[in-house]
Design an enzyme around this catalytic site. Structure first.
Site, short mmCIF file in Angstrom:
data_model
loop_
_atom_site.label_atom_id
_atom_site.label_comp_id
_atom_site.label_asym_id
_atom_site.label_seq_id
_atom_site.Cartn_x
_atom_site.Cartn_y
_atom_site.Cartn_z
N TYR A 165 -32.83 18.84 -12.65
CA TYR A 165 -32.69 19.48 -11.34
C TYR A 165 -33.92 20.36 -11.12
O TYR A 165 -34.10 21.37 -11.82
CB TYR A 165 -31.41 20.29 -11.27
CG TYR A 165 -30.21 19.52 -10.74
CD1 TYR A 165 -30.04 18.17 -11.04
CD2 TYR A 165 -29.25 20.14 -9.95
CE1 TYR A 165 -28.95 17.46 -10.56
CE2 TYR A 165 -28.16 19.43 -9.46
CZ TYR A 165 -28.01 18.10 -9.78
OH TYR A 165 -26.92 17.40 -9.30
N GLU A 205 -31.88 24.65 -1.55
CA GLU A 205 -31.44 26.01 -1.23
C GLU A 205 -32.58 27.03 -1.32
O GLU A 205 -32.66 27.95 -0.51
CB GLU A 205 -30.31 26.44 -2.18
CG GLU A 205 -28.96 25.82 -1.89
CD GLU A 205 -28.73 24.56 -2.70
OE1 GLU A 205 -27.57 24.21 -2.93
OE2 GLU A 205 -29.72 23.90 -3.10
N GLU A 210 -17.89 17.85 -5.71
CA GLU A 210 -17.53 19.23 -5.41
C GLU A 210 -16.47 19.38 -4.32
O GLU A 210 -16.52 20.30 -3.51
CB GLU A 210 -18.78 20.04 -5.04
CG GLU A 210 -19.75 20.18 -6.21
CD GLU A 210 -20.90 21.13 -5.93
OE1 GLU A 210 -21.35 21.80 -6.85
OE2 GLU A 210 -21.38 21.17 -4.77
N ASP A 240 -24.86 17.27 4.56
CA ASP A 240 -24.20 18.25 3.70
C ASP A 240 -23.54 19.27 4.63
O ASP A 240 -23.53 19.09 5.86
CB ASP A 240 -25.19 18.91 2.75
CG ASP A 240 -24.56 19.23 1.39
OD1 ASP A 240 -23.62 20.04 1.36
OD2 ASP A 240 -25.01 18.67 0.38
N TRP A 271 -24.47 14.45 -13.30
CA TRP A 271 -25.26 15.63 -13.00
C TRP A 271 -24.74 16.90 -13.68
O TRP A 271 -25.50 17.82 -13.97
CB TRP A 271 -25.33 15.88 -11.49
CG TRP A 271 -24.03 16.30 -10.86
CD1 TRP A 271 -23.05 15.48 -10.38
CD2 TRP A 271 -23.57 17.64 -10.62
NE1 TRP A 271 -22.01 16.22 -9.87
CE2 TRP A 271 -22.31 17.55 -10.00
CE3 TRP A 271 -24.11 18.91 -10.88
CZ2 TRP A 271 -21.57 18.69 -9.64
CZ3 TRP A 271 -23.39 20.03 -10.51
CH2 TRP A 271 -22.12 19.90 -9.90
N HIS A 326 -18.34 18.63 1.40
CA HIS A 326 -19.65 19.00 1.97
C HIS A 326 -19.78 18.54 3.43
O HIS A 326 -20.83 18.03 3.83
CB HIS A 326 -20.79 18.42 1.14
CG HIS A 326 -20.95 19.07 -0.21
ND1 HIS A 326 -21.52 20.31 -0.36
CD2 HIS A 326 -20.60 18.66 -1.45
CE1 HIS A 326 -21.52 20.63 -1.65
NE2 HIS A 326 -20.97 19.65 -2.33
N TRP A 355 -32.90 19.84 -4.85
CA TRP A 355 -31.97 20.54 -3.95
C TRP A 355 -32.71 21.69 -3.29
O TRP A 355 -33.49 22.39 -3.94
CB TRP A 355 -30.76 21.04 -4.74
CG TRP A 355 -29.96 19.93 -5.35
CD1 TRP A 355 -30.00 19.48 -6.63
CD2 TRP A 355 -29.02 19.09 -4.67
NE1 TRP A 355 -29.14 18.43 -6.80
CE2 TRP A 355 -28.52 18.16 -5.62
CE3 TRP A 355 -28.55 19.04 -3.35
CZ2 TRP A 355 -27.58 17.19 -5.29
CZ3 TRP A 355 -27.61 18.07 -3.03
CH2 TRP A 355 -27.13 17.17 -3.99
N ASP A 366 -34.70 22.40 -8.80
CA ASP A 366 -34.54 23.72 -8.20
C ASP A 366 -34.21 24.77 -9.26
O ASP A 366 -34.13 25.96 -8.93
CB ASP A 366 -33.45 23.70 -7.14
CG ASP A 366 -32.10 23.23 -7.68
OD1 ASP A 366 -32.09 22.28 -8.49
OD2 ASP A 366 -31.06 23.80 -7.29
#
Length: 638
Positions: free
Chosen positions: A541, A593, A448, A313, A516, A383, A591, A543
């Site tokens: 998801y 983060e 993205e 990523d 997603w 990414h 994910w 997260d």
């Protein structure tokens, strides 16, 4: 433990700007005054208006990296604090993890000093205890099974055997028992083994019955006072039957009275979906090999059969590619003086980490022994900030270096479809990947890419004119079609996120896309002919925050996702009957983060991962939230 000499307090208020403002307080706890310094913090709530700050000068931002300096001539004496405010934020802070994740000082001599960061506070808000995510639960049948089987007609016994031992087993059956013994011992280190390969007078015999007429991955358990019979068709069904026995006996032992072991009757079981997946992002935060293998163990315990490994990523490229060693030297190091700036909780000390090809083979073999398929992902064309930092020759040197930004704030982070070296690079990457990963799919991301990417590239403009391509997503489709051809030539199929279909997409045959963004996307993809895995952020998801309280950790772009919602969500949703065959299964996504600690990981992943496992396995009519809530506290964690 080193003493903390500097600490950053941060709070957010809805006043001060359209999206509120941060107030930062830097405290000098050392015995020396500070002057001529700079302060860096990382935060997912980014500054979009550099002018909207008071008592500080905004210096630069790169994605989540923010750098400020105090006013000229400012001196921070020992025991004193520097207070400044930052408005002009790109969104409101809604939860405690939306503030600063890490910080450090750059001193006047260029050295970097770590700054401790306190929790983000919401002005005027009380700190509430975390909500109860599960009810007490209720059991109609006192059996500790996760996920719940398709059919069960068994009577609980008043006692349970000390162990189960094989009677007349073949070598492959003995090996499978040994594998499940090792699995359960790794997950529950202090518990007594549920199986013995040697007969025991206090045990109960386990008899095997291989039946070709059973469905793939299915099994049947038949219970009697003197033996248990396990019928199965293939290696996966054998393992799942043994795992269910391990769960039943472990639950009866560790929670005596609440859970029991069957004395008679049967369990007939098979999965609802063929694709029962869990994704892990190891780019934003690095997970050691032992942690990856333990997560795979947990997937096997819940009868999940796909480990989707997100290896690259913007933040790092984690997969060793011997043709390009700089990917795992330059492309993984984040730090104040490294090509990749600190992000997402990194501070003054450089951080790295990657998986050698030996690590990859070890993890793939570990998964294969547990009937888990490892599907690798390299995220392209977007990414790729880390890739381009490691291999700047992949850029169009004539393109302005800041001509577009990704949604995460990275400038010019997408591999350029008009640079010939891009394809030479990816050919070599795929050559090494197919030697490492036996999976029939290679996931190529495709998500993205910022609209506007490459449009300032002279090479891209030339390609668009030659090929009659329009816009960013026309270029992306051109790129991904070439990537699909590369994979086909290597005997692999293409998997990707739902944006792979943008701009004309790729051929639907031998393409699997993951929906997603929202559930409707999956239906639209199926109508276009794609095979689909449902993994909507609004339910799957892991997260996402689990409650609305400000003190709850996690992301919130897809809303609040409590375990009850994850469990109740039905991925087939409004799928028309004639499209249901295009839905291949469901997948959890982790994910990273917000996963700065094992505590955050376990709090956010469990019990929602077992909830998705049950959605992937158990028929809709057999799902029961209260029963699930009663059993899921027995789940292993990372």
């Amino acid at each position: 433990m080193k003493p903390v000499y500097y600490r950053l307090e941060n709070s957010w208020t809805p006043k001060g700007g359209p999206n509120g403002q941060f107030t930062f307080t830097l405290l000098n706890l050392s015995e020396s005054p500070l002057s001529g310094f700079k302060l860096v913090y990382t935060s997912l709530t980014r500054v979009s208006d550099p002018e909207a700050c008071e008592n500080a000068q905004f210096l630069r931002r790169n994605a989540n990296f923010h750098e400020f300096s105090p006013p000229p001539g400012f001196l921070l004496a020992p025991g004193q604090s520097w207070i400044f405010t930052v408005a002009g934020l790109h969104r409101k802070a809604q939860h405690c993890t939306d503030g600063a994740k890490s910080a450090y000082l750059t001193l006047v001599d260029g050295t970097h000093v770590e700054v401790a960061v306190s929790d983000l506070l919401l002005e005027g808000s009380l700190s509430e205890p975390p909500p109860a995510l599960l009810p007490e639960g209720h059991l109609d049948l006192p059996f500790a099974l996760q996920p719940w089987p398709a059919e069960i007609d068994a009577k609980p016994g008043d006692s349970f055997p000390v162990v189960l031992y094989p009677q007349g087993a073949r070598s492959d059956e003995l090996l499978s028992i040994s594998t499940v013994i090792s699995l359960s011992r790794r997950l529950f280190e202090s518990d007594h083994s549920v199986f013995s390969l040697a007969p025991s007078p206090q045990g109960r015999a386990l008899v095997f019955d291989r039946q070709a007429s059973l469905d793939a991955e299915s099994y049947r358990l038949t219970f009697a006072s003197d033996k248990v019979t396990l019928s199965y068709r293939d290696a996966a069904g054998l393992q799942y039957g043994l795992t269910s026995l391990a769960q039943l006996l472990n639950g009866a032992r560790t929670t005596k009275g609440r859970f029991r072991f069957p004395i008679s009757g049967s369990i007939s079981d098979k999965p609802r979906y063929g694709w029962r997946g869990c994704h892990l992002d190891v780019s934003r935060q690095f997970y050691p090999v032992a942690d990856v293998k333990r997560l795979i163990d947990i997937l096997a315990w819940f009868k999940l059969n796909i480990f989707h490994w997100h290896l690259t990523d913007d933040e790092a490229w984690r997969l060793e590619i011997r043709a390009y060693p700089q990917l795992t030297t330059t492309g993984v190091l984040r730090g104040p003086n490294e090509p990749l700036l600190p992000q997402l909780g990194n501070g003054a000390e450089p951080v790295g980490g990657f998986y050698s090809q030996g690590d990859i083979r070890d993890i793939v073999a570990h998964a294969q022994a547990l009937n888990v398929e490892v599907v690798p992902e390299i995220d392209i064309p977007g990414h790729n900030a880390a890739t381009l930092a490691a291999l700047p020759e992949l850029t169009d040197g004539q393109e302005a270096p800041d001509s577009y930004h990704s949604v995460q704030g990275y400038p010019n982070n997408a591999l350029n479809p008009a640079v010939p070296l891009t394809y030479e690079f990816l050919e070599k990457v795929f050559d090494e990947m197919v030697e490492l990963f036996p999976s029939s799919y290679i996931h190529v991301g495709g998500d993205e890419v910022a609209n506007g990417s490459w449009l300032a590239s002279p090479l891209a403009k030339e390609l668009m004119a030659e090929e009659g391509i329009s816009g960013t997503f026309g270029l992306q489709s051109y790129f991904l079609k070439r990537i699909k051809d590369m994979l086909t030539a290597r005997g692999r199929k293409l998997a990707g996120w739902n944006e792979v279909a943008h701009g004309g997409g790729v051929a639907a045959k031998d393409t699997l896309l993951m929906a997603w963004e929202n559930p409707q996307v999956g239906i639209d993809l199926a109508r276009e002919g794609y095979d689909v895995v449902m993994t909507p952020g609004q339910a799957y998801y892991l997260d996402m925050v689990q409650a609305e309280a400000f003190q709850e950790p996690g992301a919130s772009w897809a809303g609040t996702v409590p375990p009850a919602h994850t469990y109740a969500y039905e991925a087939e949703g409004e799928f028309p009957e004639d499209l249901k065959d295009k839905m291949k299964g469901v997948q959890a996504c982790i994910w990273s983060e917000h996963f700065l600690s094992r505590g955050y990981f376990n709090r956010l992943v469990f019990p929602r991962l077992p909830a998705i496992a049950e959605a992937a396995w158990t028929p809709k009519a057999k799902k029961d939230w209260n029963r699930f809530a009663a059993i899921v506290p027995l789940s292993p964690a990372l």
